[in-house]
Structures are given as C-alpha cells and as structure tokens.
Scaffold this motif. Structure first.
Motif, short mmCIF file in Angstrom:
data_model
loop_
_atom_site.label_atom_id
_atom_site.label_comp_id
_atom_site.label_asym_id
_atom_site.label_seq_id
_atom_site.Cartn_x
_atom_site.Cartn_y
_atom_site.Cartn_z
N PRO A 17 0.74 -1.25 0.04
CA PRO A 17 0.08 0.01 -0.05
C PRO A 17 0.85 1.30 -0.06
CG PRO A 17 -0.71 -1.57 1.49
CD PRO A 17 0.25 -2.07 1.11
N ASP A 18 1.98 1.12 0.35
CA ASP A 18 2.82 2.67 0.54
C ASP A 18 3.72 2.86 -0.78
OD1 ASP A 18 4.89 0.74 1.17
OD2 ASP A 18 6.12 2.08 2.08
N ALA A 19 3.58 1.88 -1.43
CA ALA A 19 4.54 1.66 -2.72
C ALA A 19 4.23 2.97 -3.58
CB ALA A 19 4.38 0.39 -3.64
N GLN A 20 5.55 3.54 -4.23
CA GLN A 20 5.36 4.40 -5.07
C GLN A 20 6.02 3.74 -6.36
OE1 GLN A 20 8.16 7.50 -3.81
NE2 GLN A 20 6.89 8.07 -2.20
N ALA A 35 9.08 -1.48 -14.42
CA ALA A 35 8.45 -0.98 -13.38
C ALA A 35 9.72 -0.61 -12.26
CB ALA A 35 7.62 -1.87 -12.60
N HIS A 36 9.41 0.74 -11.64
CA HIS A 36 10.29 1.10 -10.58
C HIS A 36 9.40 1.35 -9.23
CE1 HIS A 36 13.41 2.84 -8.44
NE2 HIS A 36 12.79 4.14 -8.10
N VAL A 37 9.61 0.31 -8.37
CA VAL A 37 8.82 0.38 -6.93
C VAL A 37 9.66 0.83 -5.80
CG1 VAL A 37 7.51 -1.19 -5.57
CG2 VAL A 37 7.37 -1.58 -8.24
N VAL A 38 9.13 1.56 -5.17
CA VAL A 38 9.78 2.12 -3.86
C VAL A 38 8.78 1.86 -2.75
CG1 VAL A 38 10.87 4.27 -2.35
CG2 VAL A 38 10.89 3.99 -4.99
N SER A 39 9.25 0.98 -1.76
CA SER A 39 8.50 0.76 -0.68
C SER A 39 9.13 0.48 0.52
CB SER A 39 7.58 -0.58 -0.84
OG SER A 39 6.95 -0.91 0.10
N SER A 40 8.73 0.76 1.91
CA SER A 40 8.96 0.65 2.95
C SER A 40 9.09 -0.93 3.24
CB SER A 40 8.42 1.24 4.03
OG SER A 40 6.95 0.94 4.20
N ALA A 41 8.24 -1.74 2.69
CA ALA A 41 8.35 -3.16 2.80
C ALA A 41 9.52 -3.96 2.39
CB ALA A 41 7.13 -3.72 1.76
N VAL A 43 12.64 -2.70 3.37
CA VAL A 43 13.68 -2.36 4.05
C VAL A 43 14.11 -3.64 4.81
CG1 VAL A 43 14.04 -1.37 6.44
CG2 VAL A 43 12.75 -0.06 4.53
N GLY A 44 15.68 -3.96 4.81
CA GLY A 44 16.11 -4.99 5.19
C GLY A 44 15.93 -6.47 4.37
N LYS A 45 15.42 -6.12 3.25
CA LYS A 45 15.09 -7.57 2.46
C LYS A 45 16.40 -7.29 1.29
CE LYS A 45 10.41 -8.43 3.22
NZ LYS A 45 10.51 -8.00 4.69
N SER A 46 16.94 -8.32 0.81
CA SER A 46 17.77 -8.51 -0.38
C SER A 46 16.87 -8.10 -1.69
CB SER A 46 18.08 -10.01 -0.42
OG SER A 46 17.19 -10.95 -0.97
N ARG A 47 17.93 -7.79 -2.56
CA ARG A 47 17.04 -7.58 -3.90
C ARG A 47 16.18 -8.49 -4.36
NH1 ARG A 47 17.07 -2.37 -4.97
NH2 ARG A 47 19.32 -2.30 -4.52
N VAL A 48 16.71 -9.63 -4.27
CA VAL A 48 15.78 -10.68 -4.77
C VAL A 48 14.68 -11.02 -4.00
CG1 VAL A 48 15.81 -13.41 -4.82
CG2 VAL A 48 17.74 -12.25 -5.55
N ALA A 49 14.72 -10.93 -2.51
CA ALA A 49 13.34 -10.88 -1.96
C ALA A 49 12.54 -9.65 -2.22
CB ALA A 49 13.63 -10.57 -0.38
N GLN A 50 12.89 -8.47 -2.51
CA GLN A 50 12.01 -7.52 -2.79
C GLN A 50 11.62 -7.81 -4.22
OE1 GLN A 50 14.72 -3.83 -3.04
NE2 GLN A 50 15.51 -4.34 -0.94
N LEU A 69 8.78 -7.82 -17.48
CA LEU A 69 8.94 -6.85 -16.70
C LEU A 69 10.12 -6.46 -16.23
CD1 LEU A 69 7.25 -4.89 -15.00
CD2 LEU A 69 7.04 -6.43 -13.20
N GLN A 70 10.93 -5.37 -16.54
CA GLN A 70 12.24 -5.05 -16.25
C GLN A 70 12.11 -4.32 -14.86
OE1 GLN A 70 14.37 -2.56 -19.02
NE2 GLN A 70 15.26 -1.48 -17.39
N LEU A 71 12.44 -4.90 -13.69
CA LEU A 71 12.05 -4.50 -12.48
C LEU A 71 13.19 -3.98 -11.92
CD1 LEU A 71 9.84 -4.21 -9.95
CD2 LEU A 71 10.54 -6.63 -9.67
N THR A 72 13.01 -2.72 -10.95
CA THR A 72 14.07 -2.05 -10.28
C THR A 72 13.21 -1.75 -8.82
OG1 THR A 72 13.66 0.06 -11.13
CG2 THR A 72 15.57 -1.10 -11.84
N THR A 73 13.85 -1.87 -7.74
CA THR A 73 13.26 -1.74 -6.41
C THR A 73 14.11 -0.90 -5.63
OG1 THR A 73 14.19 -3.82 -5.54
CG2 THR A 73 11.86 -3.93 -6.44
N ALA A 74 13.35 -0.21 -4.78
CA ALA A 74 14.29 0.56 -3.66
C ALA A 74 13.54 0.80 -2.54
CB ALA A 74 14.56 2.00 -4.51
N VAL A 75 14.11 1.20 -1.37
CA VAL A 75 13.48 1.72 -0.21
C VAL A 75 13.26 3.14 -0.21
CG1 VAL A 75 14.27 -0.41 1.05
CG2 VAL A 75 15.91 1.76 1.09
#
Length: 77
Positions: A17-20, A35-41, A43-50, A69-75
């Motif tokens: 729900p907090d994802a940008q 897709a670029h996804v930023v979420s507090s979910a 935090v503390g997770k590896s890139r694979v887990a994200q 889907l070319q995926l990038t994730t961030a906190v």
C-alpha cells in the motif's frame, strides 16, 4: 494478450500500500514494461526478496498476461 500499465500499478499497490510505482511501456505493445517500485516493505530485504514481493503481487501474471517486466526496487529515502 496485453495488460494495461494501470492494472500492474494497481496490483502492486494493493499488495504494497505505501508503494510508489512508476510503470513505463517499453515497446508500446502492453506486454513489455519497466517498473520502478519504492516501498518501506523492502527495508532489510535482499534485492531478490524485494523482487519476489513484487512478483507475488502480480499474482502469477508474469509469463502469461504480462510477458516481460524490467523491475527495479528501492527503499524510501
């Protein structure tokens, strides 16, 4: 079978729900997105887990309705 960018964003934000979420249609065909996804979910997770969290949010649509889907994730900063 194409999948609208808005549906991808909706699925991700329903699960995180907090994802940008920023979606870019890479080929104009509704099948190849970035897709670029930023979420507090993440935090503390590896890139694979994200990435796994995002793929789980898509509910098995990868490889079927959604071809690529070319995926990038961030906190959040």
């Amino acid at each position: 079978m194409a999948m609208p960018a808005a549906e991808i964003e909706s699925l991700i934000t329903a699960a995180l729900p907090d994802a940008q979420v920023t979606i870019t249609d890479l080929a104009g065909d509704g099948d190849h997105y970035a897709a670029h996804v930023v979420s507090s979910a993440f935090v503390g997770k590896s890139r694979v887990a994200q990435h796994k969290l995002v793929y789980e949010a898509l509910g098995g649509r990868m490889g079927g309705v959604l071809h690529a889907l070319q995926l990038t994730t961030a906190v959040p900063n």
